[in-house]
Write a protein that holds these residues in place. Sequence first.
Motif, PDB file in Angstrom:
ATOM      1  N   VAL A  31      40.254  39.793  54.843  1.00  0.00           N
ATOM      2  CA  VAL A  31      39.180  40.727  54.509  1.00  0.00           C
ATOM      3  C   VAL A  31      39.627  41.679  53.406  1.00  0.00           C
ATOM      4  O   VAL A  31      38.911  41.921  52.429  1.00  0.00           O
ATOM      5  CB  VAL A  31      38.732  41.520  55.765  1.00  0.00           C
ATOM      6  CG1 VAL A  31      37.799  42.655  55.409  1.00  0.00           C
ATOM      7  CG2 VAL A  31      38.071  40.581  56.768  1.00  0.00           C
ATOM      8  N   GLN A  32      40.852  42.220  53.549  1.00  0.00           N
ATOM      9  CA  GLN A  32      41.363  43.150  52.537  1.00  0.00           C
ATOM     10  C   GLN A  32      41.558  42.462  51.186  1.00  0.00           C
ATOM     11  O   GLN A  32      41.322  43.063  50.144  1.00  0.00           O
ATOM     12  CB  GLN A  32      42.670  43.783  53.011  1.00  0.00           C
ATOM     13  CG  GLN A  32      42.474  44.773  54.132  1.00  0.00           C
ATOM     14  CD  GLN A  32      43.778  45.410  54.590  1.00  0.00           C
ATOM     15  OE1 GLN A  32      44.861  45.104  54.097  1.00  0.00           O
ATOM     16  NE2 GLN A  32      43.665  46.317  55.549  1.00  0.00           N
ATOM     17  N   LEU A  33      41.973  41.210  51.208  1.00  0.00           N
ATOM     18  CA  LEU A  33      42.137  40.448  49.972  1.00  0.00           C
ATOM     19  C   LEU A  33      40.784  40.244  49.299  1.00  0.00           C
ATOM     20  O   LEU A  33      40.663  40.386  48.074  1.00  0.00           O
ATOM     21  CB  LEU A  33      42.806  39.100  50.266  1.00  0.00           C
ATOM     22  CG  LEU A  33      43.169  38.228  49.086  1.00  0.00           C
ATOM     23  CD1 LEU A  33      44.134  38.945  48.150  1.00  0.00           C
ATOM     24  CD2 LEU A  33      43.800  36.924  49.570  1.00  0.00           C
ATOM     25  N   HIS A  34      39.771  39.949  50.090  1.00  0.00           N
ATOM     26  CA  HIS A  34      38.416  39.793  49.546  1.00  0.00           C
ATOM     27  C   HIS A  34      37.963  41.097  48.880  1.00  0.00           C
ATOM     28  O   HIS A  34      37.444  41.084  47.757  1.00  0.00           O
ATOM     29  CB  HIS A  34      37.443  39.385  50.659  1.00  0.00           C
ATOM     30  CG  HIS A  34      36.019  39.306  50.212  1.00  0.00           C
ATOM     31  ND1 HIS A  34      35.547  38.281  49.430  1.00  0.00           N
ATOM     32  CD2 HIS A  34      34.973  40.142  50.418  1.00  0.00           C
ATOM     33  CE1 HIS A  34      34.268  38.493  49.170  1.00  0.00           C
ATOM     34  NE2 HIS A  34      33.901  39.616  49.767  1.00  0.00           N
ATOM     35  N   LEU A  57      39.197  44.531  41.974  1.00  0.00           N
ATOM     36  CA  LEU A  57      39.832  44.087  40.735  1.00  0.00           C
ATOM     37  C   LEU A  57      38.770  43.695  39.718  1.00  0.00           C
ATOM     38  O   LEU A  57      38.841  44.062  38.545  1.00  0.00           O
ATOM     39  CB  LEU A  57      40.784  42.917  41.001  1.00  0.00           C
ATOM     40  CG  LEU A  57      41.497  42.336  39.785  1.00  0.00           C
ATOM     41  CD1 LEU A  57      42.406  43.369  39.132  1.00  0.00           C
ATOM     42  CD2 LEU A  57      42.309  41.106  40.194  1.00  0.00           C
ATOM     43  N   GLU A  58      37.768  42.956  40.170  1.00  0.00           N
ATOM     44  CA  GLU A  58      36.670  42.547  39.293  1.00  0.00           C
ATOM     45  C   GLU A  58      35.949  43.773  38.725  1.00  0.00           C
ATOM     46  O   GLU A  58      35.679  43.843  37.521  1.00  0.00           O
ATOM     47  CB  GLU A  58      35.686  41.675  40.067  1.00  0.00           C
ATOM     48  CG  GLU A  58      34.505  41.206  39.242  1.00  0.00           C
ATOM     49  CD  GLU A  58      33.508  40.388  40.055  1.00  0.00           C
ATOM     50  OE1 GLU A  58      32.525  39.919  39.450  1.00  0.00           O
ATOM     51  OE2 GLU A  58      33.682  40.228  41.284  1.00  0.00           O
ATOM     52  N   LEU A  59      35.669  44.738  39.569  1.00  0.00           N
ATOM     53  CA  LEU A  59      34.999  45.963  39.137  1.00  0.00           C
ATOM     54  C   LEU A  59      35.865  46.736  38.135  1.00  0.00           C
ATOM     55  O   LEU A  59      35.369  47.184  37.092  1.00  0.00           O
ATOM     56  CB  LEU A  59      34.673  46.848  40.350  1.00  0.00           C
ATOM     57  CG  LEU A  59      33.960  48.160  40.066  1.00  0.00           C
ATOM     58  CD1 LEU A  59      32.565  47.902  39.495  1.00  0.00           C
ATOM     59  CD2 LEU A  59      33.855  48.977  41.353  1.00  0.00           C
ATOM     60  N   ASN A  60      37.145  46.869  38.429  1.00  0.00           N
ATOM     61  CA  ASN A  60      38.057  47.561  37.515  1.00  0.00           C
ATOM     62  C   ASN A  60      38.124  46.865  36.159  1.00  0.00           C
ATOM     63  O   ASN A  60      38.142  47.526  35.117  1.00  0.00           O
ATOM     64  CB  ASN A  60      39.462  47.653  38.117  1.00  0.00           C
ATOM     65  CG  ASN A  60      39.564  48.637  39.248  1.00  0.00           C
ATOM     66  OD1 ASN A  60      38.643  49.409  39.511  1.00  0.00           O
ATOM     67  ND2 ASN A  60      40.681  48.612  39.952  1.00  0.00           N
ATOM     68  N   LEU A  61      38.164  45.531  36.183  1.00  0.00           N
ATOM     69  CA  LEU A  61      38.204  44.783  34.924  1.00  0.00           C
ATOM     70  C   LEU A  61      36.920  44.995  34.122  1.00  0.00           C
ATOM     71  O   LEU A  61      36.964  45.183  32.903  1.00  0.00           O
ATOM     72  CB  LEU A  61      38.422  43.287  35.188  1.00  0.00           C
ATOM     73  CG  LEU A  61      39.848  42.885  35.524  1.00  0.00           C
ATOM     74  CD1 LEU A  61      39.899  41.452  36.029  1.00  0.00           C
ATOM     75  CD2 LEU A  61      40.762  43.061  34.324  1.00  0.00           C
ATOM     76  N   LEU A  89      50.801  38.987  45.957  1.00  0.00           N
ATOM     77  CA  LEU A  89      51.365  37.995  46.872  1.00  0.00           C
ATOM     78  C   LEU A  89      50.534  36.713  46.886  1.00  0.00           C
ATOM     79  O   LEU A  89      51.080  35.613  46.843  1.00  0.00           O
ATOM     80  CB  LEU A  89      51.451  38.566  48.292  1.00  0.00           C
ATOM     81  CG  LEU A  89      52.549  39.583  48.553  1.00  0.00           C
ATOM     82  CD1 LEU A  89      52.374  40.223  49.928  1.00  0.00           C
ATOM     83  CD2 LEU A  89      53.921  38.943  48.427  1.00  0.00           C
ATOM     84  N   TYR A  90      49.212  36.862  46.929  1.00  0.00           N
ATOM     85  CA  TYR A  90      48.341  35.693  47.065  1.00  0.00           C
ATOM     86  C   TYR A  90      48.246  34.881  45.773  1.00  0.00           C
ATOM     87  O   TYR A  90      48.400  33.662  45.800  1.00  0.00           O
ATOM     88  CB  TYR A  90      46.949  36.136  47.526  1.00  0.00           C
ATOM     89  CG  TYR A  90      46.062  34.997  47.945  1.00  0.00           C
ATOM     90  CD1 TYR A  90      46.219  34.396  49.187  1.00  0.00           C
ATOM     91  CD2 TYR A  90      45.061  34.516  47.114  1.00  0.00           C
ATOM     92  CE1 TYR A  90      45.401  33.344  49.591  1.00  0.00           C
ATOM     93  CE2 TYR A  90      44.243  33.471  47.503  1.00  0.00           C
ATOM     94  CZ  TYR A  90      44.420  32.889  48.738  1.00  0.00           C
ATOM     95  OH  TYR A  90      43.614  31.849  49.122  1.00  0.00           O
TER      96      TYR A  90
END
Length: 190
Positions: free
Chosen positions: A165-168, A174-178, A141-142
């Motif tokens: 907060v949840q988006l952060h 996401l960064e960790l998964n990547l 969404l963002y």
Amino acid sequence: MEEKRILNIILKVKQGEIHAFNEIIVLYEKQVFNLALRIIKNREDAEEVAQDSFVKAYKRIKSFKGNSKFSTWLYRITYNNSLNKITSNKRLGFSEELADEKIGGSLLDDGMKDLLLEERKGFIKKALAKMSSQESTLITLYYQNECDLKEIEEITGINRNTAKVQLHRARKRLELNLKMLLKSEIESLR
């Protein structure tokens, strides 16, 4: 998309120009499908939810008052339909499946630059698939649908500050998964 243009299309639909709704579908079909896919994580179900969302939007178009952006209203319908589909699937005993993530496009014709872009998209899709539905929905969404926090609150019902907060946290995940996906990709090349 220009909101004024959308409002003109909606006015035409409300006045009985049924074919004008096709313009709305063309403008939003990708975003609606991607939102449903992020929540449901199953391509076929996401396609069904996207179609149902447009049907509901068409049937309820007269109830759209313009208090929020049309995209927010449409994404809210899609969000609710997606949650209902998950509930329905669980009731029927289906498990949530990850969608087959295929790199699209004609790679031979598009050259190396397009190949790299598609690989990036593929890694992002795989990383999003490893996240919870709520996290991947917020990211979609963002960033993809360009909704602000107020719109996200309207669509999901998640308080604006909580969504922030949840988006952060979702960005960090996401960064960790990547990083993990890229690390395993590099190791497989050795």
